[in-house]
Every structure is written in structure tokens, then in C-alpha cells.
Write an enzyme that holds these catalytic residues in place. Sequence first.
Site, mmCIF file in Angstrom:
data_model
loop_
_atom_site.group_PDB
_atom_site.id
_atom_site.type_symbol
_atom_site.label_atom_id
_atom_site.label_comp_id
_atom_site.label_asym_id
_atom_site.label_seq_id
_atom_site.Cartn_x
_atom_site.Cartn_y
_atom_site.Cartn_z
ATOM 1 N N ASP A 215 0.806 3.246 0.726
ATOM 2 C CA ASP A 215 -0.156 3.643 -0.310
ATOM 3 C C ASP A 215 -1.571 3.266 0.109
ATOM 4 O OD1 ASP A 215 0.114 0.919 -0.478
ATOM 5 O OD2 ASP A 215 0.713 0.869 -2.586
ATOM 6 N N ASP A 291 4.116 -12.541 1.484
ATOM 7 C CA ASP A 291 2.666 -12.697 1.600
ATOM 8 C C ASP A 291 2.209 -14.055 1.063
ATOM 9 O OD1 ASP A 291 3.523 -11.824 -0.881
ATOM 10 O OD2 ASP A 291 1.871 -10.434 -1.203
#
Length: 448
Positions: A215, A291
Amino acid sequence: MVKMVRWSGSLVRCLLLLVAIAFIYTQVRLFTAQSQYADKIAAAVEGENYCTSQMRLLIDQVSMQKETVVGLEEKVKRQAEECEQLRTLVQNLQRKGVKSLFQQVQVPVAAVVIMACNRADYLDRTIKSILKYHGNVASRFPVFVSQDGSNSDVRTKALSYDQLTYMQHLDFEPVHTERPGELIAYYKIARHYKWALDQLFYKHNFNRVIILEDDMEISPDFFDYFEAGADLLDKDKSIMAISSWNDNGQKQFVHDPYTLYRSDFFPGLGWMLSKSTWDELSPKWPKAYWDDWLRLQENHRGRQFIRPEVCRTYNFGEHGSSLGQFFDQYLKPIRLNDLPIDWKSMNLTYLIKDEFVKHFSGLVKSANPLYGTDLVLKINNIDGDVRIQYRDQQHFEEIAGQFGIFEEWKDGIPRTAYKGVVVFRYKTKRRIYLVGPDSLEQLGIQND
């Protein structure tokens, strides 16, 4: 008369004896019949118990056979999907030509991998953005799409582009979350990342990999930026990764597309790491939230990240695993660089560890200190850069909230911070430095 009486008594006794014999005989027969009936009942009960046990055994055997059948059906399903994967890869290689994957004149700077799952429309937009600037650097930045799962639309879309290589991750292991209410998606994403990076570093033997998500759009200078970043990775081992992202990269907070910073906070969202770093991370890769895991001191171990002031990627993923979290406030307003900057001609040695401390401390030292409340109003009366000192996390969040930048911390570090300092532009090219309680000491600046 006496004889008659005696004879009658004898007759009575005979009759009583016969009755007694008949009664005893009847009782014996009745007892015998009851015994036989009891034996038959016992035999019947035993037979019923045997039938019941046999029935249970049969039911158990049927259940086991059913489980075996279900297992075989699942195995057949997996094999079918694996066969489909192999057919797809064969078709992919046949269409592109195996030789084209290996006949590269130059050693690649980095592989570019797009992490995809089930959003074919998003993937298409991302691929088109990459290919728009990819033509002249195709041999230096081979592009891969790594799909998690078997969504046919995503696979078809990826295979419709000759300029990239398709990989498919099929994961049938059940997911067990560590805490109730967690999304399984974060666990599957972490598995996919590890698999894809293992493939690119160990199977395809790339020295560096740039990770994108399905995206994202990229800037015109995206590839030149990462090529310059690759040189920094090689020269300075205190740099853990090169990122194209600035968490405070919204249009109102950035100005100069040529400016780069070091950061103690891993930005993600379009980043490059080296094989030597992956050799360290792969064996201990987390089950989920990869992350945030990289933002822990125990994993980055004091190494830092290069980030731009103006983002080189734009995240348009309003719908996804994070359920659009922060999209309208932080992602939608991001400024994507639109200038074709020649990074090869630029001197980036100021980003080397020791040089950057001196460079950045000079910038902070020259900024005008600002104290008190109503900081936003006071800034309008000051020319030039401004520095504002915060006492702790709560105080930082109060100040950040006034300006509208990210308030979030991870493992004691604010987003984008370098030695506790968060820098952003405000309305003009003026820099605002939010300075931590010991930041000036770390930068070698005498507090005034």
C-alpha cells in the site's frame, strides 16, 4: 368303628404326605425355573454389555477413521495448493525466461520486495508506482512480490507483470496468540516477513533488501536515495537500517527534501537492511509485532537509523491489519517528495556517527531556547529555529499535542528522536527542537 377311624387317619396322613411331596416338588421345579431364568438374564446382561462395548469400540474406530480421512483431505488440499504454487512458478519462469533472472551485468544494490496478502487493487497501485521509476535501474534493484497465502487475485495480478518475480508463502501452522484479544494477522505478518527475508538473503543471496508493503507509492528519487544509503550502511556499522519514512513527515512539518537525519527510533514503512544485520535478527525473529520488536534496545543495541525529512514513500493503506489506525491524522497528510534528486552527487559524510553528533549539536545549540506555556503562540514572535526542553514523557506528550506531531514513545524513545531530540518544521522552514532532559549533555552542549 375303631378300625374305620384308624383307616381314615392313615388316609389323611397319606394325603398330607402326597400334598407335601407335591408342594416340595413344585418348589423344586419353581426354584429350578428361577435359577434357569436368572442364568438367562445374566447371560442376556452379559451379552448386552458385550454388544455395548463392541459398539463403543466400533464408534471409536469410526471416529479414528474419520479423523484420518479429514487429515488426508487436508493433506490433499495442501498438496494441491503446493502443486498450484509450483505450476505458477514454472509458468512465471517460462514466461520471463530463467536466464533473465541471472544474466545481470551489475551486482544488485538491493532486492526490492513488496509484501502482499489479499489486496490486489492496492498491490497493483504499488507496482505501478515502482515501475514508473524502475526502468533505468532494473538490473540494480530487482523487484519481488512476496504473497502470504493463496488469494488468486493477488497471484494473478503479480504474475501479470513481467518486470518482477513472484514468491508465495503458504503457512498452514495454527496461530496461538500470547494474549487474549490479539489479532492473528500480526502473527502471520511476522511469519511472512521472516520467510521472505530468509528467501531473499539466503536463497537468492542478496546483500541488501528493501522492504515495502502493498500500500505504498514511491518518490522519483527512491532508488537513488537507497543507493546512497547502501554506501552509508557499508561505511558505518552503527547504522542498522536506511528508512524512507518520517513519522512526522506531514506537509505542515517538513520543508527540505535534501535533509536527512539519524534516529534512535526505527521508522519502518519502506526500509533497507543488510545481510549481516539479518544474520543477527533472523534466528530470534519475534512471533508478532516485528516493528515494535526492532524498536527495543535489546535488539537495535544502540544502532541508529537514517531517515529523511521529506518521505520517499507514501502509505495509502487506509484499510488493512491496523484497521486504519492513525490514517486520517498521520498518514493521509504525509508529503511525498516529488523532486528527482541526484543523491550520488551529494556529500553525505555528515551522517556518519561522529560527524553527525557535531553537525546536529551545532543545529540544536544555535536554536533559540523557549520556556513556559503557550509555546505555539510564543514561537510566532521568534525568528529562526527554536528549542524547547521537556521534563519527561508526559511533558513531551503535552508539548507534542500542542503542535500536532506524534506523541507516541516506544521503549523510552519518542518517534523520530535522536538522543531524545525530536525535530520538525513549523509552518515555515523554521525548525523546532523538542529536547529531552539529558539531550544537551549527550550532544555536548552546555545547558544555558
